[in-house]
Each structure stands twice: as structure tokens, then as C-alpha cells.
Design an enzyme around this catalytic site. Structure first.
Site, PDB file in Angstrom:
ATOM      1  N   ILE A   1      -4.201   0.185  -2.559  1.00  0.00           N
ATOM      2  CA  ILE A   1      -4.939  -1.147  -2.831  1.00  0.00           C
ATOM      3  C   ILE A   1      -6.375  -0.978  -2.112  1.00  0.00           C
ATOM      4  O   ILE A   1      -6.388  -1.463  -0.982  1.00  0.00           O
ATOM      5  CB  ILE A   1      -4.049  -2.317  -2.214  1.00  0.00           C
ATOM      6  CG1 ILE A   1      -2.787  -2.400  -2.985  1.00  0.00           C
ATOM      7  CG2 ILE A   1      -4.877  -3.789  -2.603  1.00  0.00           C
ATOM      8  CD1 ILE A   1      -1.955  -3.629  -2.403  1.00  0.00           C
ATOM      9  N   ASP A   2      -7.286  -0.828  -3.095  1.00  0.00           N
ATOM     10  CA  ASP A   2      -8.659  -1.140  -2.346  1.00  0.00           C
ATOM     11  C   ASP A   2      -9.215  -2.256  -2.027  1.00  0.00           C
ATOM     12  O   ASP A   2      -8.913  -3.001  -3.004  1.00  0.00           O
ATOM     13  CB  ASP A   2      -9.634  -0.304  -3.295  1.00  0.00           C
ATOM     14  CG  ASP A   2     -11.250  -0.051  -2.607  1.00  0.00           C
ATOM     15  OD1 ASP A   2     -11.290   0.578  -1.604  1.00  0.00           O
ATOM     16  OD2 ASP A   2     -11.861  -0.801  -3.176  1.00  0.00           O
TER      17      ASP A   2
ATOM     18  N   THR B   1      -8.121  -4.208   0.740  1.00  0.00           N
ATOM     19  CA  THR B   1      -6.991  -4.582   1.224  1.00  0.00           C
ATOM     20  C   THR B   1      -7.240  -6.100   2.051  1.00  0.00           C
ATOM     21  O   THR B   1      -6.315  -6.894   1.676  1.00  0.00           O
ATOM     22  CB  THR B   1      -6.252  -3.690   2.289  1.00  0.00           C
ATOM     23  OG1 THR B   1      -6.115  -2.529   1.648  1.00  0.00           O
ATOM     24  CG2 THR B   1      -5.141  -4.151   2.655  1.00  0.00           C
TER      25      THR B   1
ATOM     26  N   ASP C   1     -11.948   5.865  -1.632  1.00  0.00           N
ATOM     27  CA  ASP C   1     -12.287   4.835  -2.166  1.00  0.00           C
ATOM     28  C   ASP C   1     -13.392   5.213  -3.353  1.00  0.00           C
ATOM     29  O   ASP C   1     -13.494   4.388  -4.502  1.00  0.00           O
ATOM     30  CB  ASP C   1     -13.613   4.176  -1.130  1.00  0.00           C
ATOM     31  CG  ASP C   1     -12.661   3.711   0.249  1.00  0.00           C
ATOM     32  OD1 ASP C   1     -11.813   2.799  -0.036  1.00  0.00           O
ATOM     33  OD2 ASP C   1     -13.094   3.813   1.073  1.00  0.00           O
TER      34      ASP C   1
ATOM     35  N   ASP D   1       0.778  -1.182  -0.046  1.00  0.00           N
ATOM     36  CA  ASP D   1      -0.016   0.204   0.002  1.00  0.00           C
ATOM     37  C   ASP D   1       0.749   1.287  -0.007  1.00  0.00           C
ATOM     38  O   ASP D   1       0.690   2.195  -0.818  1.00  0.00           O
ATOM     39  CB  ASP D   1      -1.052   0.100   1.456  1.00  0.00           C
ATOM     40  CG  ASP D   1      -2.234  -0.691   1.098  1.00  0.00           C
ATOM     41  OD1 ASP D   1      -2.940  -0.609   0.174  1.00  0.00           O
ATOM     42  OD2 ASP D   1      -2.250  -1.753   2.020  1.00  0.00           O
TER      43      ASP D   1
ATOM     44  N   ASP E   1      -6.226   5.492  -3.829  1.00  0.00           N
ATOM     45  CA  ASP E   1      -6.092   4.188  -2.708  1.00  0.00           C
ATOM     46  C   ASP E   1      -5.397   3.103  -3.404  1.00  0.00           C
ATOM     47  O   ASP E   1      -5.740   2.586  -4.413  1.00  0.00           O
ATOM     48  CB  ASP E   1      -7.717   3.797  -2.718  1.00  0.00           C
ATOM     49  CG  ASP E   1      -7.968   2.912  -1.845  1.00  0.00           C
ATOM     50  OD1 ASP E   1      -7.068   2.216  -1.101  1.00  0.00           O
ATOM     51  OD2 ASP E   1      -9.138   2.571  -1.231  1.00  0.00           O
TER      52      ASP E   1
ATOM     53  N   GLU F   1      -4.522   7.107   0.949  1.00  0.00           N
ATOM     54  CA  GLU F   1      -5.165   6.510   2.273  1.00  0.00           C
ATOM     55  C   GLU F   1      -4.047   6.439   3.385  1.00  0.00           C
ATOM     56  O   GLU F   1      -4.417   6.409   4.609  1.00  0.00           O
ATOM     57  CB  GLU F   1      -5.960   4.985   1.886  1.00  0.00           C
ATOM     58  CG  GLU F   1      -6.299   4.303   3.162  1.00  0.00           C
ATOM     59  CD  GLU F   1      -6.859   3.027   2.717  1.00  0.00           C
ATOM     60  OE1 GLU F   1      -7.533   2.403   3.747  1.00  0.00           O
ATOM     61  OE2 GLU F   1      -6.723   2.467   1.623  1.00  0.00           O
TER      62      GLU F   1
END
Length: 382
Positions: free
Chosen positions: A156-157, A159, A304, A54, A154, A79
């Protein structure tokens, strides 16, 4: 702005590649996971993790975009905090350095001296990867100045799906309820003056298996909507027939029972679906796999929704605040569409991640008439 789109596409593919590299190294992946704490913790989950993937992806995007558009450097938000704690309890600020060797040395301090893993990540971060998209390359000029926008990342949405790593293969119908295909890279641009989302890139790193059957390949989507101009890599959707009563909706499995009960008459049979990942659920609406995504809680954030919101706008849809006031008769669509989410102002009196939460819940939609049906069905019930 057309150049910015091409840069975002390239960095999204680099990000997807970093995500795949991290998944391919089992022992490395175990080192990357650490629990979020304090104000950065997502209150929806008992455990909410961040990974070095991330942080690396976020800082790589910040570095690469800032190198081409230095005027954007101070307006790229993500994020994750870029502070990471290694096994010795040392706090390391993760950044992308000017040379691959320097980045590898920095990452080695996070990875407890694992030079091999650090070199692998640094190589992925610094590679010159170009994502060719003929339609995006055909856009010559867009009516927005990059100096007027901010960017939400984001990295890695989804996660939890990425960490759990269920290697589900996307079925022929295209809908996948859980697993790696639900993990997405999201990069969205918004006007700093109004908060309007104007450009979005979605990269799905784990869409299908490669030729060997051991690795993964991805797919990407993009959309632009600004100044009366719209373009999108996703074909314009077919509109439902007038008066259609049946709606398909995608929800979180943890959605409130009252919401499920209110939607059930509108979504009979298998038209009420469940999937993981906020970004993935909005992507399902973009691709026409569901008519709407409904979320009644404030458990999603600007990072997001910004990128997929831009794609929905390019296709004639959008994302509205579910807590928008009721509307009447012919004015209802305009009133609800006036409650579109914006991305430039933090929530007053909130700290950490909560200052950027979509507090009122949301409804993502393609067709304004379907939005009306859903908002009316939920009115007074939540």
C-alpha cells in the site's frame, strides 16, 4: 512473461480487495496500525506506520506469484517485514498458509483472538479473484524469461493516506491531491542482471464509489518494456508542441523551497501542483496529469518507483536520478537518460530500508525534451 503479467494483475486486484476489506471494518482497522521502528522506519516522517493490511498483501502476493513461478520465490521483495506484534506483545510471523482455515488461525493470533476479523481477511486472501484485461490477455509472448527477473512490492503506497482515510472522490480532471485515491498497490519486475524495470502493475483500490455509495471500486494500469518491445494499458501520450515553455510539475508539499522557486518560472499559475504518495505522483505523470514529478530528497525507495517506472518506459519516458551530473548541448538527453534508476543493487554502507532508497532524488517524466528543460532549470540550484 505474458503469463507473469496476468498473474500480477490478478494478485494486484486481490491486494486491492484486501485493502478495501480492511478499510470497511472500523474496529478492525484500529487494531491493524502499529508504528514502524528502527531501520525499517522511513526517516522522512515523524510517524510512519505499517498495517497488517500491508503485511498481508505483501505475503499474499509473494505466495500467489511463487505458487505459479517457484523460480521467483527467492527474488520477491517488499517494503514490509512480515513480523507483526499483537496486543499481548507476542511477535508473529505473518505468512499465507495452504488452507484458508490455517491462515485465519494465524491471523487470529495477530488480532488478539478476533476470529471474525481473521476469517474475513483469510477469505479475501484465499479467494480466486480474476482480473480480466483484454489487452493484457492479447499478449502471447514477451522477450524475457521470468527466471531472469526480481519483483518489488509496495503493498500500500501512500500508507498515511490509507490510514487517515479521507474519502476524497477523484474530480473530473482526474487529479486528487490527497485521500484514499492516492493509496496504490505497486508491483514491479526488473532484470536481476541490470536492474532495468521491465514490467509494472499499478492498482488504485479507491478510485470511485460503488453503486451503493458506501463502498469503493478501483482501476488498474500495466506496462511492459523489454528487449525493444513496449506495451501499456495507458494510451501513448500526446507530445507537447516544440518549443513549449510551460511545464506542469507535481511535488510533495514538503519539497524544499529552493526547488519550488527554481521550478516556478517553468510552471506558472496552477502548473505547480502538490499531491500525496510517491506512487500516485508518478501515476499523475503516466496519465498526463503532470509533465514531471520532482523529488530532491532520498525519501522514496525501490518499491515505490519500480512498477510506475516500467509504465513510463513503455510510454517513452522514465525516472532519472536528480543528482545526475550536468550535461551539455545535444548530449544532455542521452546523459540524463543514462542516469535512469535501477533496482538490483543495494546502496553501499546502508542498513534497513535506507539500503534501497533512491538516494539522489528523482525526476519522473514522459517527454525527454521536458526532462531537459527541468534538469536545466534545476542545475546549480539544489
Amino acid at each position: 512473461m505474458a503469463d507473469l503479467l496476468r498473474v500480477l494483475l490478478n494478485v494486484s486486484e486481490k491486494a486491492a480487495n484486501v485493502a478495501r476489506v480492511c478499510r470497511q471494518e472500523g474496529p478492525l482497522f484500529e487494531l491493524l496500525v502499529q508504528e514502524k521502528k528502527g531501520d525499517d522506519k522511513n526517516k522522512k516522517f515523524v510517524q510512519d506506520f505499517k498495517t497488517l493490511a500491508d503485511v498481508v498483501i505483501q505475503e499474499m502476493i509473494r505466495h500467489d506469484v511463487g505458487a505459479v513461478f517457484p523460480e521467483l520465490t527467492e527474488f520477491i521483495q517488499g517494503e514490509e517485514s512480515n513480523k507483526f506484534e499483537n496486543g499481548l506483545g507476542e511477535s508473529v510471523t505473518v505468512t499465507v498458509c495452504g488452507r484458508e482455515e490455517e491462515t485465519a488461525a494465524l491471523l487470529a493470533t495477530v488480532l488478539d483472538g478476533d476470529q471474525t476479523a481473521a476469517a474475513l481477511l483469510a477469505r479475501a486472501i484465499h479467494q480466486d479473484l480474476q482480473l480480466r484485461d483484454q489487452a493484457a490477455e492479447g499478449l502471447k509472448q514477451l522477450p524475457v524469461n521470468p527466471a531472469d527477473v526480481g519483483i518489488w512490492i509496495d503493498p500500500i503506497d501512500g500508507t498515511s493516506q490509507y490510514i487517515e482515510g479521507k474519502e476524497e472522490v477523484v474530480p473530473d480532471g482526474g487529479f486528487c491531491s490527497s485521500g484514499l485515491p492516492c493509496a496504490l498497490v505497486l508491483i514491479g519486475a526488473f532484470l536481476r542482471s541490470t536492474g532495468e524495470p521491465v514490467m509494472g502493475v499499478i492498482n488504485q483500490p479507491f478510485h470511485h464509489r460503488d453503486e451503493t455509495g458506501n463502498g469503493w471500486k478501483g482501476q488498474h494500469f500495466w506496462g511492459v518494456s523489454c528487449g525493444g518491445f513496449s506495451a501499456c494499458s495507458v494510451p501513448w501520450p500526446k507530445r507537447p508542441s516544440p518549443g513549449r515553455a510551460v511545464v506542469s510539475a507535481v511535488l510533495s508539499s514538503s519539497e524544499k523551497a529552493v526547488v519550488k522557486e527554481a521550478l516556478a518560472p517553468l510552471c506558472p499559475g496552477k502548473c505547480l501542483m502538490y499531491a500525496s504518495g510517491a506512487g500516485y505522483k508518478i501515476l499523475c505523470v503516466i496519465l498526463g496529469l503532470a509533465d514531471v514529478y520532482v523529488l530532491s530528497e532520498g525519501s522514496t525507495y525501490k518499491w515505490d518507483s519500480c512498477a510506475p517506472h516500467a509504465l513510463l518506459r513503455a510510454l517513452g519516458g522514465g525516472i532519472v536520478d536528480l543528482s545526475a551530473p550536468p550535461a551539455r548541448d545535444k548530449e544532455k538527453v542521452e546523459v540524463w537518460r543514462g542516469a535512469e534508476l535501477t533496482y538490483h543493487k543495494p546502496n553501499a554502507g546502508r542498513r534497513g530500508a535506507d539500503q534501497w532508497a533512491n538516494q539522489g532524488g528523482l525526476v519522473a517524466y514522459l517527454d525527454p525534451e521536458v526532462l531537459s528543460v527541468v534538469m536545466e532549470g534545476l542545475a546549480g540550484k539544489i
